[in-house]
Design an enzyme around this catalytic site. Structure first.
Site, PDB file in Angstrom:
ATOM      1  N   TYR A   8      27.293 -11.726  22.234  1.00 45.90           N
ATOM      2  CA  TYR A   8      27.053 -10.517  23.047  1.00 45.90           C
ATOM      3  C   TYR A   8      26.286 -10.848  24.330  1.00 45.90           C
ATOM      4  O   TYR A   8      26.495 -10.195  25.355  1.00 45.90           O
ATOM      5  CB  TYR A   8      26.361  -9.426  22.214  1.00 45.90           C
TER       6      TYR A   8
ATOM      7  N   LEU B 267      49.964   0.078  27.708  1.00 47.91           N
ATOM      8  CA  LEU B 267      50.896  -0.980  28.107  1.00 47.91           C
ATOM      9  C   LEU B 267      52.123  -1.017  27.196  1.00 47.91           C
ATOM     10  O   LEU B 267      53.253  -1.128  27.657  1.00 47.91           O
ATOM     11  CB  LEU B 267      50.171  -2.330  28.072  1.00 47.91           C
TER      12      LEU B 267
ATOM     13  N   ALA C 105      47.482   0.296  32.973  1.00 46.42           N
ATOM     14  CA  ALA C 105      46.607   1.440  33.267  1.00 46.42           C
ATOM     15  C   ALA C 105      46.350   1.574  34.772  1.00 46.42           C
ATOM     16  O   ALA C 105      46.263   2.687  35.293  1.00 46.42           O
ATOM     17  CB  ALA C 105      45.280   1.286  32.507  1.00 46.42           C
TER      18      ALA C 105
ATOM     19  N   GLN D  86      35.695   3.704  23.839  1.00 39.54           N
ATOM     20  CA  GLN D  86      35.370   2.768  22.757  1.00 39.54           C
ATOM     21  C   GLN D  86      34.799   1.486  23.358  1.00 39.54           C
ATOM     22  O   GLN D  86      34.397   0.587  22.644  1.00 39.54           O
ATOM     23  CB  GLN D  86      36.632   2.440  21.965  1.00 39.54           C
ATOM     24  N   ASN D  87      34.811   1.415  24.694  1.00 38.41           N
ATOM     25  CA  ASN D  87      34.406   0.175  25.360  1.00 38.41           C
ATOM     26  C   ASN D  87      32.890   0.089  25.486  1.00 38.41           C
ATOM     27  O   ASN D  87      32.218   1.097  25.705  1.00 38.41           O
ATOM     28  CB  ASN D  87      35.046   0.087  26.743  1.00 38.41           C
TER      29      ASN D  87
ATOM     30  N   HIS E  74      31.136   3.510  20.722  1.00 36.42           N
ATOM     31  CA  HIS E  74      30.874   2.228  20.058  1.00 36.42           C
ATOM     32  C   HIS E  74      29.680   1.492  20.665  1.00 36.42           C
ATOM     33  O   HIS E  74      29.542   0.284  20.484  1.00 36.42           O
ATOM     34  CB  HIS E  74      32.127   1.333  20.101  1.00 36.42           C
TER      35      HIS E  74
ATOM     36  N   CYS F 247      16.565  -1.365  18.372  1.00 35.51           N
ATOM     37  CA  CYS F 247      15.547  -2.042  17.558  1.00 35.51           C
ATOM     38  C   CYS F 247      15.795  -1.756  16.077  1.00 35.51           C
ATOM     39  O   CYS F 247      15.823  -0.600  15.658  1.00 35.51           O
ATOM     40  CB  CYS F 247      14.146  -1.593  17.957  1.00 35.51           C
TER      41      CYS F 247
ATOM     42  N   GLY G  77      44.940   2.935  27.000  1.00 31.29           N
ATOM     43  CA  GLY G  77      44.605   1.533  26.715  1.00 31.29           C
ATOM     44  C   GLY G  77      43.946   1.311  25.375  1.00 31.29           C
ATOM     45  O   GLY G  77      43.023   0.512  25.263  1.00 31.29           O
TER      46      GLY G  77
ATOM     47  N   SER H  46      44.801   0.708  21.047  1.00 28.87           N
ATOM     48  CA  SER H  46      45.880   0.355  20.115  1.00 28.87           C
ATOM     49  C   SER H  46      46.052   1.365  18.994  1.00 28.87           C
ATOM     50  O   SER H  46      47.013   1.280  18.233  1.00 28.87           O
ATOM     51  CB  SER H  46      45.603  -1.024  19.517  1.00 28.87           C
TER      52      SER H  46
HETATM   53  P1  OAD Z   1      42.722  -3.119  21.324  1.00 25.33           P
HETATM   54  O1  OAD Z   1      42.566  -4.516  21.805  1.00 25.33           O
HETATM   55  O2  OAD Z   1      42.927  -2.887  19.875  1.00 25.33           O
HETATM   56  O3  OAD Z   1      43.950  -2.449  22.066  1.00 25.33           O
HETATM   57  C1  OAD Z   1      44.089  -2.532  23.450  1.00 25.33           C
HETATM   58  C2  OAD Z   1      45.350  -1.764  23.839  1.00 25.33           C
HETATM   59  O4  OAD Z   1      45.430  -1.786  25.259  1.00 25.33           O
HETATM   60  C3  OAD Z   1      46.646  -2.387  23.297  1.00 25.33           C
HETATM   61  O5  OAD Z   1      47.449  -1.358  22.732  1.00 25.33           O
HETATM   62  C4  OAD Z   1      47.312  -2.972  24.544  1.00 25.33           C
HETATM   63  O6  OAD Z   1      48.724  -2.856  24.519  1.00 25.33           O
HETATM   64  C5  OAD Z   1      46.745  -2.088  25.635  1.00 25.33           C
HETATM   65  N1  OAD Z   1      46.664  -2.751  26.950  1.00 25.33           N
HETATM   66  C6  OAD Z   1      46.433  -4.044  27.253  1.00 25.33           C
HETATM   67  N2  OAD Z   1      46.413  -4.223  28.570  1.00 25.33           N
HETATM   68  C7  OAD Z   1      46.623  -3.012  29.142  1.00 25.33           C
HETATM   69  C8  OAD Z   1      46.715  -2.540  30.484  1.00 25.33           C
HETATM   70  N3  OAD Z   1      46.589  -3.358  31.522  1.00 25.33           N
HETATM   71  N4  OAD Z   1      46.934  -1.233  30.675  1.00 25.33           N
HETATM   72  C9  OAD Z   1      47.079  -0.368  29.635  1.00 25.33           C
HETATM   73  N5  OAD Z   1      47.004  -0.756  28.347  1.00 25.33           N
HETATM   74  C10 OAD Z   1      46.770  -2.058  28.106  1.00 25.33           C
HETATM   75  O7  OAD Z   1      41.460  -2.314  21.846  1.00 25.33           O
HETATM   76  P2  OAD Z   1      40.876  -0.920  21.366  1.00 25.33           P
HETATM   77  O8  OAD Z   1      41.978   0.002  20.974  1.00 25.33           O
HETATM   78  O9  OAD Z   1      39.926  -0.484  22.403  1.00 25.33           O
HETATM   79  O10 OAD Z   1      35.548  -1.616  17.980  1.00 25.33           O
HETATM   80  O11 OAD Z   1      40.073  -1.340  20.079  1.00 25.33           O
HETATM   81  C11 OAD Z   1      39.374  -0.345  19.393  1.00 25.33           C
HETATM   82  C12 OAD Z   1      38.135  -0.916  18.771  1.00 25.33           C
HETATM   83  O12 OAD Z   1      38.461  -2.055  17.961  1.00 25.33           O
HETATM   84  C13 OAD Z   1      37.135  -1.490  19.750  1.00 25.33           C
HETATM   85  O13 OAD Z   1      36.318  -0.514  20.339  1.00 25.33           O
HETATM   86  C14 OAD Z   1      36.331  -2.392  18.895  1.00 25.33           C
HETATM   87  C15 OAD Z   1      37.469  -3.085  18.210  1.00 25.33           C
HETATM   88  O14 OAD Z   1      37.210  -3.753  17.081  1.00 25.33           O
HETATM   89  C16 OAD Z   1      34.296  -1.986  17.700  1.00 25.33           C
HETATM   90  O15 OAD Z   1      33.775  -2.959  18.197  1.00 25.33           O
HETATM   91  C17 OAD Z   1      33.610  -1.100  16.705  1.00 25.33           C
END
Ligand code: OAD
Length: 231
Positions: free
Chosen positions: A52, A198, A215, A87-88, A105, A113, A171, A173
């Site tokens: 991190y 995407l 995006a 979620q970012n 998240h 702490c 963006g 999954s």
């Molecule tokens: P993911 O990595 O699971 O999914 C990212 C999504 O973005 C995928 O469906 C890609 O196809 C899409 N993608 C990639 N590049 C793109 C672009 N240029 N434009 C548009 N879409 C694009 O990420 P999250 O769904 O955010 O949780 O993951 C959810 C959570 O899982 C995160 O917040 C994290 C992770 O484990 C925790 O840390 C608790």
């Protein structure tokens, strides 16, 4: 018009930040279970802190892209009619100018702490055991929600979803709950739903409308559409 936008790692991809699931389940060379669970942190705090700390430093090297900037413009148009739920853990929405952002998240630029549960704005490393500004213990951890932990602000998010006219997921999954369930909640409450991603996600079939592409292109085009309907 009340709009809830859910963003995931895909919105920051064109800024140069890696998504979670696009590299065979590896995130910057790590399995999520090795860096994103409370067990991993107990087992090997040094590895987790370094991971991190590296991500926090990386933030200084990236900038918001056209998608973040378009959402900030949408906030100017809709005011408190827009809530961005992300979620970012990056700060790219804020740096683009968005102020109504919920980090469900957690955030890299925050420390939590483990002793007093205080949360503090933080932009330095945590791996060198700094002391907590409130209780003085050296028990600060990244203020990031790990697997098995409760996301932040779910009450506020659920209220916003229940009042939304439109829910847009960008963006993400659709693989991680509870965020992946927001589309159903919004639809049940009567909102229209739109996915901008995407590729087709795991939950594309639940949306009224889905557009595929980067995006950085799709979000500015959608915001321009919304602006057109407001005229
Ligand atoms: P993911 O990595 O699971 O999914 C990212 C999504 O973005 C995928 O469906 C890609 O196809 C899409 N993608 C990639 N590049 C793109 C672009 N240029 N434009 C548009 N879409 C694009 O990420 P999250 O769904 O955010 O949780 O993951 C959810 C959570 O899982 C995160 O917040 C994290 C992770 O484990 C925790 O840390 C608790």
């Amino acid at each position: 018009m009340k709009v809830v936008v859910l963003t995931g790692a895909g919105i920051s991809a064109e800024s140069g930040l890696a998504t979670f699931r696009d590299a065979d389940g590896l995130w910057q060379g790590h399995h999520v279970n090795d860096v994103a669970t409370p067990e991993a942190f107990r087992r090997d705090p040094e590895v987790v802190h370094k991971f991190y700390d590296d991500r926090r430093r990386e933030l200084r090297t990236v900038k918001p892209n056209a998608a973040h900037i378009a959402l900030a413009r949408l906030e100017q148009l809709l005011g408190d009619g827009l809530l961005v739920v992300t979620q970012n853990v990056d700060d790219l929405h804020e740096r683009a100018g968005s102020s109504r952002v919920v980090h469900m998240h957690g955030e890299l630029l925050s420390a939590l702490c483990d002793s007093c549960q205080g949360r503090f704005a933080w932009d330095d490393d945590l791996g060198d055991a700094p002391t907590c500004p409130a209780c003085g213990n050296d028990t600060l951890r990244p203020d990031v929600v790990w697997f098995g932990e409760m996301p932040y602000a779910l009450d506020l998010i659920e209220r916003a979803l229940s009042e939304a006219d439109l829910f847009v997921a960008i963006g993400t999954s659709g693989a991680v709950y509870p965020a992946a369930g927001f589309v159903r909640m919004a639809a049940l409450a009567g909102a229209k739903t739109l996915e901008l991603n995407l590729d087709p996600s795991e939950t594309t079939y639940l949306f009224d409308d889905a557009r595929q592409g980067p995006a950085g292109k799709l979000v500015p085009a959608w915001v321009a559409d919304v602006q057109g309907t407001l005229r």
